[in-house]
Design a protein around this motif. Structure first.
Motif, PDB file in Angstrom:
ATOM      1  N   LYS A  34      31.144  11.849 -25.914  1.00  0.00           N
ATOM      2  CA  LYS A  34      31.558  12.516 -27.137  1.00  0.00           C
ATOM      3  C   LYS A  34      30.586  13.644 -27.464  1.00  0.00           C
ATOM      4  CE  LYS A  34      32.797  11.641 -31.952  1.00  0.00           C
ATOM      5  NZ  LYS A  34      32.908  10.620 -33.024  1.00  0.00           N
ATOM      6  N   GLY A  35      31.138  14.884 -27.574  1.00  0.00           N
ATOM      7  CA  GLY A  35      30.307  16.037 -27.900  1.00  0.00           C
ATOM      8  C   GLY A  35      29.521  16.605 -26.739  1.00  0.00           C
ATOM      9  N   ARG A  36      29.774  16.120 -25.528  1.00  0.00           N
ATOM     10  CA  ARG A  36      29.009  16.600 -24.372  1.00  0.00           C
ATOM     11  C   ARG A  36      29.949  16.763 -23.180  1.00  0.00           C
ATOM     12  NH1 ARG A  36      23.684  16.905 -23.740  1.00  0.00           N
ATOM     13  NH2 ARG A  36      23.084  15.439 -25.413  1.00  0.00           N
ATOM     14  N   ASP A  37      29.940  17.954 -22.557  1.00  0.00           N
ATOM     15  CA  ASP A  37      30.767  18.159 -21.373  1.00  0.00           C
ATOM     16  C   ASP A  37      29.961  18.880 -20.292  1.00  0.00           C
ATOM     17  OD1 ASP A  37      30.676  20.846 -22.155  1.00  0.00           O
ATOM     18  OD2 ASP A  37      32.708  20.854 -22.963  1.00  0.00           O
ATOM     19  N   TYR A  38      30.598  19.109 -19.132  1.00  0.00           N
ATOM     20  CA  TYR A  38      29.929  19.776 -18.009  1.00  0.00           C
ATOM     21  C   TYR A  38      30.996  20.418 -17.138  1.00  0.00           C
ATOM     22  CZ  TYR A  38      31.215  15.569 -15.343  1.00  0.00           C
ATOM     23  OH  TYR A  38      31.910  14.548 -14.753  1.00  0.00           O
ATOM     24  N   SER A  39      30.573  21.263 -16.191  1.00  0.00           N
ATOM     25  CA  SER A  39      31.540  22.063 -15.452  1.00  0.00           C
ATOM     26  C   SER A  39      31.944  21.419 -14.125  1.00  0.00           C
ATOM     27  CB  SER A  39      30.985  23.463 -15.184  1.00  0.00           C
ATOM     28  OG  SER A  39      29.985  23.431 -14.188  1.00  0.00           O
ATOM     29  N   VAL A  40      33.185  21.685 -13.740  1.00  0.00           N
ATOM     30  CA  VAL A  40      33.664  21.238 -12.436  1.00  0.00           C
ATOM     31  C   VAL A  40      32.832  21.881 -11.330  1.00  0.00           C
ATOM     32  CG1 VAL A  40      35.632  21.183 -10.868  1.00  0.00           C
ATOM     33  CG2 VAL A  40      36.004  20.958 -13.325  1.00  0.00           C
ATOM     34  N   GLU A  41      32.499  23.185 -11.507  1.00  0.00           N
ATOM     35  CA  GLU A  41      31.725  23.892 -10.479  1.00  0.00           C
ATOM     36  C   GLU A  41      30.401  23.204 -10.196  1.00  0.00           C
ATOM     37  OE1 GLU A  41      34.496  26.951 -12.216  1.00  0.00           O
ATOM     38  OE2 GLU A  41      33.248  25.330 -12.996  1.00  0.00           O
ATOM     39  N   SER A  42      29.703  22.786 -11.262  1.00  0.00           N
ATOM     40  CA  SER A  42      28.410  22.137 -11.050  1.00  0.00           C
ATOM     41  C   SER A  42      28.585  20.757 -10.423  1.00  0.00           C
ATOM     42  CB  SER A  42      27.637  22.037 -12.368  1.00  0.00           C
ATOM     43  OG  SER A  42      28.345  21.249 -13.319  1.00  0.00           O
ATOM     44  N   LEU A  43      29.604  20.035 -10.820  1.00  0.00           N
ATOM     45  CA  LEU A  43      29.860  18.716 -10.244  1.00  0.00           C
ATOM     46  C   LEU A  43      30.127  18.812  -8.747  1.00  0.00           C
ATOM     47  CD1 LEU A  43      30.391  15.650 -10.659  1.00  0.00           C
ATOM     48  CD2 LEU A  43      32.796  16.253 -11.027  1.00  0.00           C
ATOM     49  N   LEU A  44      30.935  19.803  -8.351  1.00  0.00           N
ATOM     50  CA  LEU A  44      31.315  19.971  -6.949  1.00  0.00           C
ATOM     51  C   LEU A  44      30.267  20.730  -6.138  1.00  0.00           C
ATOM     52  CD1 LEU A  44      35.115  20.854  -7.330  1.00  0.00           C
ATOM     53  CD2 LEU A  44      34.105  18.625  -6.805  1.00  0.00           C
ATOM     54  N   ALA A  45      29.206  21.204  -6.813  1.00  0.00           N
ATOM     55  CA  ALA A  45      28.138  21.974  -6.156  1.00  0.00           C
ATOM     56  C   ALA A  45      28.696  23.213  -5.458  1.00  0.00           C
ATOM     57  CB  ALA A  45      27.371  21.097  -5.164  1.00  0.00           C
ATOM     58  N   LEU A  46      29.556  23.949  -6.158  1.00  0.00           N
ATOM     59  CA  LEU A  46      30.153  25.153  -5.592  1.00  0.00           C
ATOM     60  C   LEU A  46      29.165  26.317  -5.645  1.00  0.00           C
ATOM     61  CD1 LEU A  46      33.732  25.010  -7.165  1.00  0.00           C
ATOM     62  CD2 LEU A  46      32.954  24.094  -4.974  1.00  0.00           C
ATOM     63  N   ALA A  47      29.333  27.227  -4.714  1.00  0.00           N
ATOM     64  CA  ALA A  47      28.548  28.463  -4.732  1.00  0.00           C
ATOM     65  C   ALA A  47      29.035  29.337  -5.885  1.00  0.00           C
ATOM     66  CB  ALA A  47      28.709  29.196  -3.406  1.00  0.00           C
ATOM     67  N   PRO A  48      28.180  30.206  -6.416  1.00  0.00           N
ATOM     68  CA  PRO A  48      28.603  31.094  -7.513  1.00  0.00           C
ATOM     69  C   PRO A  48      29.871  31.867  -7.136  1.00  0.00           C
ATOM     70  CG  PRO A  48      26.238  31.227  -7.212  1.00  0.00           C
ATOM     71  CD  PRO A  48      26.756  30.401  -6.071  1.00  0.00           C
ATOM     72  N   GLY A  49      30.886  31.774  -7.984  1.00  0.00           N
ATOM     73  CA  GLY A  49      32.132  32.481  -7.728  1.00  0.00           C
ATOM     74  C   GLY A  49      33.112  31.744  -6.839  1.00  0.00           C
ATOM     75  N   GLU A  50      32.681  30.635  -6.229  1.00  0.00           N
ATOM     76  CA  GLU A  50      33.587  29.870  -5.370  1.00  0.00           C
ATOM     77  C   GLU A  50      34.656  29.187  -6.226  1.00  0.00           C
ATOM     78  OE1 GLU A  50      33.464  26.320  -1.970  1.00  0.00           O
ATOM     79  OE2 GLU A  50      31.603  27.043  -2.899  1.00  0.00           O
ATOM     80  N   LEU A  51      35.903  29.310  -5.822  1.00  0.00           N
ATOM     81  CA  LEU A  51      37.009  28.763  -6.595  1.00  0.00           C
ATOM     82  C   LEU A  51      37.232  27.287  -6.255  1.00  0.00           C
ATOM     83  CD1 LEU A  51      39.551  31.726  -6.300  1.00  0.00           C
ATOM     84  CD2 LEU A  51      37.936  31.245  -8.161  1.00  0.00           C
ATOM     85  N   HIS A  52      37.903  26.584  -7.166  1.00  0.00           N
ATOM     86  CA  HIS A  52      38.286  25.203  -6.901  1.00  0.00           C
ATOM     87  C   HIS A  52      39.719  25.020  -7.398  1.00  0.00           C
ATOM     88  CE1 HIS A  52      38.212  23.854 -11.111  1.00  0.00           C
ATOM     89  NE2 HIS A  52      37.185  24.666 -11.267  1.00  0.00           N
ATOM     90  N   PRO A  53      40.426  23.992  -6.876  1.00  0.00           N
ATOM     91  CA  PRO A  53      41.851  23.824  -7.201  1.00  0.00           C
ATOM     92  C   PRO A  53      42.130  22.871  -8.352  1.00  0.00           C
ATOM     93  CG  PRO A  53      41.284  22.415  -5.362  1.00  0.00           C
ATOM     94  CD  PRO A  53      40.008  23.116  -5.767  1.00  0.00           C
ATOM     95  N   PHE A  54      41.141  22.580  -9.199  1.00  0.00           N
ATOM     96  CA  PHE A  54      41.337  21.529 -10.192  1.00  0.00           C
ATOM     97  C   PHE A  54      41.470  22.029 -11.629  1.00  0.00           C
ATOM     98  CE2 PHE A  54      38.971  19.641  -6.603  1.00  0.00           C
ATOM     99  CZ  PHE A  54      39.960  18.764  -6.172  1.00  0.00           C
ATOM    100  N   GLU A  55      41.404  23.339 -11.845  1.00  0.00           N
ATOM    101  CA  GLU A  55      41.558  23.867 -13.203  1.00  0.00           C
ATOM    102  C   GLU A  55      42.930  23.472 -13.753  1.00  0.00           C
ATOM    103  OE1 GLU A  55      41.080  25.121 -16.727  1.00  0.00           O
ATOM    104  OE2 GLU A  55      39.425  25.366 -15.313  1.00  0.00           O
ATOM    105  N   GLY A  56      42.944  22.884 -14.946  1.00  0.00           N
ATOM    106  CA  GLY A  56      44.196  22.427 -15.536  1.00  0.00           C
ATOM    107  C   GLY A  56      44.664  21.083 -15.019  1.00  0.00           C
ATOM    108  N   GLY A  57      43.884  20.493 -14.114  1.00  0.00           N
ATOM    109  CA  GLY A  57      44.248  19.184 -13.579  1.00  0.00           C
ATOM    110  C   GLY A  57      43.739  18.058 -14.450  1.00  0.00           C
ATOM    111  N   ARG A  58      43.465  16.918 -13.822  1.00  0.00           N
ATOM    112  CA  ARG A  58      43.055  15.738 -14.576  1.00  0.00           C
ATOM    113  C   ARG A  58      41.853  15.080 -13.906  1.00  0.00           C
ATOM    114  NH1 ARG A  58      46.840  14.592 -18.394  1.00  0.00           N
ATOM    115  NH2 ARG A  58      48.791  15.736 -18.165  1.00  0.00           N
TER     116      ARG A  58
END
Length: 299
Positions: free
Chosen positions: A112-136
Motif C-alpha cells: 500500500k502506497g509503494r510501487d516499482y517498475s516492470v523495467e527494474s524488475l526484469l532488469a531491462l537495459a535503458p529503453g528496452e521494451l517489454h510486452p507487459f504494459e497494460g497486462g496483469r
C-alpha cells in the motif's frame, strides 16, 4: 515497544547484517548429511511449522538425506490436482497473494502506497521494451511451511532466462512496506516463456537464507551470489527447444521467498475476489484465458 518501532528496527537490521555471508552459511547447513544434526533440524522445523507430511511423496522425515532434500520435498501426485479447464491459468505455487492486479504506467504494486517498475524488475537495459504494459501481475509469497517447487501456469516454450544479482532482504509484509523497490533490488531469476496467450514472465525472487534457486533445465543457478551484472541466456526455437506443460515443475527454492507472475495485456483476467492475503494452492485456477472464455470454454 510499538509495532511501528519494531518494524523500523527490523528493516534497519536488514541493511546492517551480512546478507550474503549468512545465506551462504545457511546453504551449507541445509545440505549437511550428518544424521544426528540433519534429523534434529528437520524434526524441529516440521514441528515448528506444522508440516503436513501426509501430502509428501515421502512421509518419513528420517528418509531425507539433508534438510534441503526435506525442504524441497515432492508432493504426492494427487496432493495438488490441476484445474481441468484448459482455459484456466493455474497458480504456480503454494503460498499467499501479496499483491495482485493490473500493470499500469509500467508500475506494479509492492505494498500500500509503494510501487516499482516492470523495467527494474526484469532488469531491462535503458529503453528496452517489454510486452507487459497494460497486462496483469500477481505476487505470491511462499512461507517456510509451504511446498517450494514452482510449476507452470500454462503450456510454455522457454525464451529467456536472466539471473540478476542483488541484495537478499527478507521478504515479508514488513519489508514490502518499508524497503523501496524490494523485488527489484533482491537477487532474482527472470524466466520468460512464449505461451498460448503470448509472453509470460515468472520471476523467482531470492531473500535472506534463500541459498539456492534452480530450474529444471539449468539446474542450480544461484549460488554463487556473485557478479555485478545480470547474466542472460536466450533459448533457440528449434527441435531442442525447452517446452514445459501446464502444471509441470519449472524450478524450486531452498527456503522460502516469492514468485511474481506477469501476463500480457488483453489476454487474461484474474479470478474475481482474489485479494492480498488470500491463501492459494498449486494447480488452482487464479485466472482465465480471455480467448478461451470468449469462445465459450471458460467457466
Amino acid at each position: 515497544m510499538s509495532r511501528t518501532l519494531a518494524n523500523r528496527l527490523f528493516i534497519a537490521l536488514q541493511h546492517l547484517i551480512p546478507q550474503r555471508w549468512l545465506s551462504e552459511r545457511m546453504y551449507r547447513l541445509a545440505r549437511l548429511q550428518w544424521p544426528p544434526l540433519k534429523r534434529l533440524i528437520i524434526r524441529r522445523f516440521a514441528r515448528t511449522y506444522r508440516i503436513d507430511m501426509s501430502l509428501a511423496q515421502e512421509p518419513d522425515l528420517d528418509a531425507y538425506p539433508s534438510f534441503n532434500a526435506f525442504f524441497t520435498r515432492a508432493l504426492r501426485p494427487d496432493a495438488r490436482p490441476l484445474d481441468p479447464d484448459p482455459a484456466a491459468i493455474l497458480c504456480p505455487v503454494d503460498g499467499a497473494i501479496s499483491q495482485i492486479g493490473p500493470i499500469e504506467s509500467g508500475r506494479l504494486i509492492q505494498a500500500k502506497g509503494r510501487d516499482y517498475s516492470v523495467e527494474s524488475l526484469l532488469a531491462l537495459a535503458p529503453g528496452e521494451l517489454h510486452p507487459f504494459e497494460g497486462g496483469r501481475f500477481a505476487t505470491i509469497y511462499l512461507s517456510p511451511r509451504d511446498y517450494h517447487r514452482i510449476h507452470m501456469p500454462l503450456d510454455g516454450r522457454l525464451d529467456q532466462m536472466i539471473h540478476v544479482p542483488g541484495r537478499l532482504f527478507s521478504v515479508n509484509a514488513v519489508t514490502a512496506a518499508g524497503v523501496p523497490n524490494l523485488f527489484a533490488r533482491n537477487e532474482r531469476l527472470v524466466c520468460r516463456f512464449e505461451t498460448e496467450i503470448g509472453p509470460v514472465a515468472m520471476i523467482l525472487v531470492g531473500a535472506i537464507f534463500v541459498g539456492g534457486i534452480e530450474t529444471v533445465w539449468a539446474g542450480e543457478v544461484t549460488p554463487p551470489h556473485s557478479g555485478l551484472e545480470p547474466q542472460r541466456w536466450d533459448y533457440e526455437v528449434d527441435d531442442q527447444c525447452i517446452r514445459l506443460e501446464r502444471g509441470a515443475e519449472m524450478g524450486r527454492f531452498n527456503l522460502g521467498s516469492t514468485v511474481i507472475l506477469l501476463l500480457p495485456p488483453g489476454q487474461a483476467e484474474w479470478e474475481s475476489g482474489l485479494t492480498p492475503g488470500d491463501v492459494v494452492r498449486l494447480g488452482q485456477r487464479i485466472g482465465t484465458r480471455l480467448d478461451a472464455k470468449a469462445a465459450g470454454h471458460g467457466h
